[in-house]
Enzyme design. Structure first.
Site, short mmCIF file in Angstrom:
data_model
loop_
_atom_site.label_atom_id
_atom_site.label_comp_id
_atom_site.label_asym_id
_atom_site.label_seq_id
_atom_site.Cartn_x
_atom_site.Cartn_y
_atom_site.Cartn_z
N THR A 190 0.86 -1.19 0.00
CA THR A 190 0.00 0.00 0.00
C THR A 190 0.89 1.23 0.00
O THR A 190 1.57 1.52 1.00
CB THR A 190 -0.92 0.03 1.24
OG1 THR A 190 -1.68 -1.18 1.28
CG2 THR A 190 -1.86 1.22 1.17
N LYS B 23 -0.04 5.23 8.37
CA LYS B 23 0.57 5.60 7.07
C LYS B 23 -0.51 5.76 6.00
O LYS B 23 -0.49 6.71 5.21
CB LYS B 23 1.59 4.51 6.71
CG LYS B 23 2.18 4.51 5.32
CD LYS B 23 1.61 3.47 4.37
CE LYS B 23 1.69 2.03 4.82
NZ LYS B 23 1.07 1.07 3.92
N LYS C 117 -7.08 1.91 -2.97
CA LYS C 117 -6.71 1.31 -1.69
C LYS C 117 -6.72 2.36 -0.57
O LYS C 117 -7.17 2.10 0.55
CB LYS C 117 -5.32 0.66 -1.82
CG LYS C 117 -4.75 0.12 -0.54
CD LYS C 117 -5.58 -0.98 0.07
CE LYS C 117 -5.03 -1.42 1.42
NZ LYS C 117 -6.01 -2.21 2.17
N1 LIG Z 1 -1.32 -6.54 7.49
C1 LIG Z 1 -2.44 -6.25 6.84
O1 LIG Z 1 -3.55 -6.54 7.31
C2 LIG Z 1 -2.41 -5.57 5.51
C3 LIG Z 1 -1.32 -4.86 5.08
N2 LIG Z 1 -1.35 -4.23 3.86
C4 LIG Z 1 -0.19 -3.50 3.37
O2 LIG Z 1 0.74 -4.48 2.94
C5 LIG Z 1 2.08 -4.04 3.18
C6 LIG Z 1 2.80 -5.04 4.07
O3 LIG Z 1 2.09 -5.15 5.27
P1 LIG Z 1 2.47 -6.21 6.41
O4 LIG Z 1 2.89 -7.48 5.80
O5 LIG Z 1 1.34 -6.19 7.36
O6 LIG Z 1 3.70 -5.47 7.06
P2 LIG Z 1 4.92 -6.03 7.96
O7 LIG Z 1 5.34 -4.87 8.77
O8 LIG Z 1 4.54 -7.30 8.61
O9 LIG Z 1 6.04 -6.37 6.86
C7 LIG Z 1 6.70 -5.34 6.17
C8 LIG Z 1 7.67 -5.93 5.18
O10 LIG Z 1 8.39 -4.85 4.55
C9 LIG Z 1 9.79 -5.08 4.72
N3 LIG Z 1 10.51 -3.81 4.77
C10 LIG Z 1 10.27 -2.76 5.58
N4 LIG Z 1 11.15 -1.76 5.32
C11 LIG Z 1 11.98 -2.21 4.34
C12 LIG Z 1 13.06 -1.64 3.63
N5 LIG Z 1 13.49 -0.40 3.88
N6 LIG Z 1 13.67 -2.38 2.69
C13 LIG Z 1 13.23 -3.64 2.43
N7 LIG Z 1 12.21 -4.24 3.05
C14 LIG Z 1 11.57 -3.52 4.00
C15 LIG Z 1 9.91 -5.88 6.00
O11 LIG Z 1 11.17 -6.52 6.06
P3 LIG Z 1 11.79 -7.00 7.47
O12 LIG Z 1 11.17 -8.33 7.74
O13 LIG Z 1 13.24 -7.08 7.23
O14 LIG Z 1 11.43 -5.95 8.49
C16 LIG Z 1 8.74 -6.84 5.81
O15 LIG Z 1 9.06 -7.86 4.90
C17 LIG Z 1 1.94 -2.65 3.80
O16 LIG Z 1 2.03 -1.69 2.77
C18 LIG Z 1 0.54 -2.65 4.38
O17 LIG Z 1 -0.01 -1.37 4.50
C19 LIG Z 1 -2.44 -4.32 3.03
C20 LIG Z 1 -3.53 -5.03 3.41
C21 LIG Z 1 -3.61 -5.68 4.69
O1 LIG Z 2 -4.99 -2.68 4.70
C1 LIG Z 2 -5.55 -3.37 5.52
C2 LIG Z 2 -6.69 -4.18 5.23
O2 LIG Z 2 -7.21 -4.85 6.16
O3 LIG Z 2 -7.13 -4.18 4.08
#
Ligand SMILES: NC(=O)C1=CN([C@@H]2O[C@H](COP(=O)(O)OP(=O)(O)OC[C@H]3O[C@@H](n4cnc5c(N)ncnc54)[C@H](OP(=O)(O)O)[C@@H]3O)[C@@H](O)[C@H]2O)C=CC1
Ligand SMILES: O=CC(=O)O
Length: 292
Positions: free
Chosen positions: A95, A238, A170
């Site tokens: 996102t 965010k 989104k």
């Molecule tokens: N969780 C949810 O319910 C939902 C989330 N989203 C969106 O999906 C995306 C991921 O969410 P989610 O999985 O929950 O988040 P997490 O915080 O669990 O995971 C984030 C991921 O991004 C990586 N990351 C962060 N910073 C960097 C960087 N500078 N360089 C490389 N890799 C990086 C992390 O790596 P590392 O493991 O090394 O920290 C990890 O793999 C977000 O944009 C979120 O808004 C969308 C729908 C639902």
């Molecule tokens: O981005 C979060 C979700 O639940 O969708």
């Protein structure tokens, strides 16, 4: 077909696991490499860098935390841009805002690759169950190529036209969700403090015109004060920030969303950013008196 997957957080882990379960060959990378181990146990290969993954795979999916992460994985050393070329696709499901997606699209297509943004609606459980809603925009041919993967990860995919429309859709959805979560938190607290049973409130809401899966799923855990993260609060904040910027660009007044953003910021300030976004409920509760 070999599919690349960058980012194995809450969502990326569940999504890539689904691809593996459904017979895709998956090569994964995560900044913290140890998070690849569980995927390897289920048959994934590991790429040492984003570039190594892209080099190996016809198309590569990314699921990263925010615009800074999405940009760094593409533009930094050993990033996607070093290996992308004609015949390869890059699909960013993180996102982010339309500006970030557009920058990535321009860089990828300048090197002959194709690009799709495809953020998702639905959280940890829908990701595990392959029930996400996919909001894709960009290169239609890449969208068509990715449909078998989208069908495994999601229950419905939308193709929304040019790059930017997926990101905007989104953000609109999450702006509404974040605002609803704040109203819900206030309602739970109001019920409790005015002498009503919050469990009964959940039962009433579930039969009312405003019944929805989020209240149904989050209500019971919020009443218990259990905020084990499915959607981290820092990511919801965010999304509110990015949605407010989109409102700013389009001169749309969004006082409700602005107030919700303040509550999520307050929750982050209280150290709740890594908990589930429903932890914003804590900001409505009265402060406990300091012990003397
Ligand atoms: N969780 C949810 O319910 C939902 C989330 N989203 C969106 O999906 C995306 C991921 O969410 P989610 O999985 O929950 O988040 P997490 O915080 O669990 O995971 C984030 C991921 O991004 C990586 N990351 C962060 N910073 C960097 C960087 N500078 N360089 C490389 N890799 C990086 C992390 O790596 P590392 O493991 O090394 O920290 C990890 O793999 C977000 O944009 C979120 O808004 C969308 C729908 C639902
Ligand atoms: O981005 C979060 C979700 O639940 O969708």
């Amino acid at each position: 077909m070999e599919v690349g997957f960058l980012g194995l957080g809450i969502m990326g882990k569940a999504m890539s696991m689904n691809l593996l379960k459904h017979g895709f060959k998956v090569t994964v990378w995560n900044r913290t490499l140890s998070k690849c181990d569980e995927l390897v146990e289920h048959g994934a290969s590991v790429g040492e860098t984003p570039a190594a993954v892209v080099k190996k795979c016809k198309y590569t999916i990314a699921m990263l935390s925010d615009p800074a992460a999405a940009l760094s994985v593409v533009f930094e050393k050993d990033g996607v841009l070093e290996a992308i070329c004609g015949g390869k696709g890059y699909i960013d499901m993180s996102t982010v805002d339309a500006e970030t997606s557009t920058k990535i699209n321009e860089a990828i297509t300048a090197k002959g690759g194709s690009f799709l943004e495809a953020p998702v609606s639905g959280s940890k459980k829908p990701a595990e169950d392959g029930q996400l809603v996919i909001l894709a925009a960009g290169e239609k041919a890449l969208y068509d190529e990715a449909i078998p993967a989208f069908d495994v990860m999601g229950k419905k995919s939308f193709f929304l036209g040019p790059v930017g429309n997926g990101a905007k859709m989104k953000l609109v959805v999450n702006m509404i969700m974040g605002s609803m979560m704040n109203a819900f938190s206030e309602g739970l607290e109001l019920a409790d403090k005015s002498g009503l049973d919050p469990q009964t409130l959940l039962g009433v809401l579930d039969l009312a015109a405003i019944a929805n899966p989020m209240f149904r799923l989050k209500g019971p855990t919020m009443i218990q004060g259990n905020y084990s993260p499915a959607f981290p609060l820092k990511h919801q904040q965010k999304d509110m920030r990015l949605a407010l910027a989109l409102g700013d660009e389009n001169a749309i007044s969004m006082p409700v969303a602005a107030a919700a953003n303040e509550a999520f910021k307050k929750a982050r300030g209280l150290g709740l950013g890594d908990l589930d976004f429903s932890a914003v409920h804590e900001t409505v509760k009265p402060l406990k008196p300091a012990s003397s």
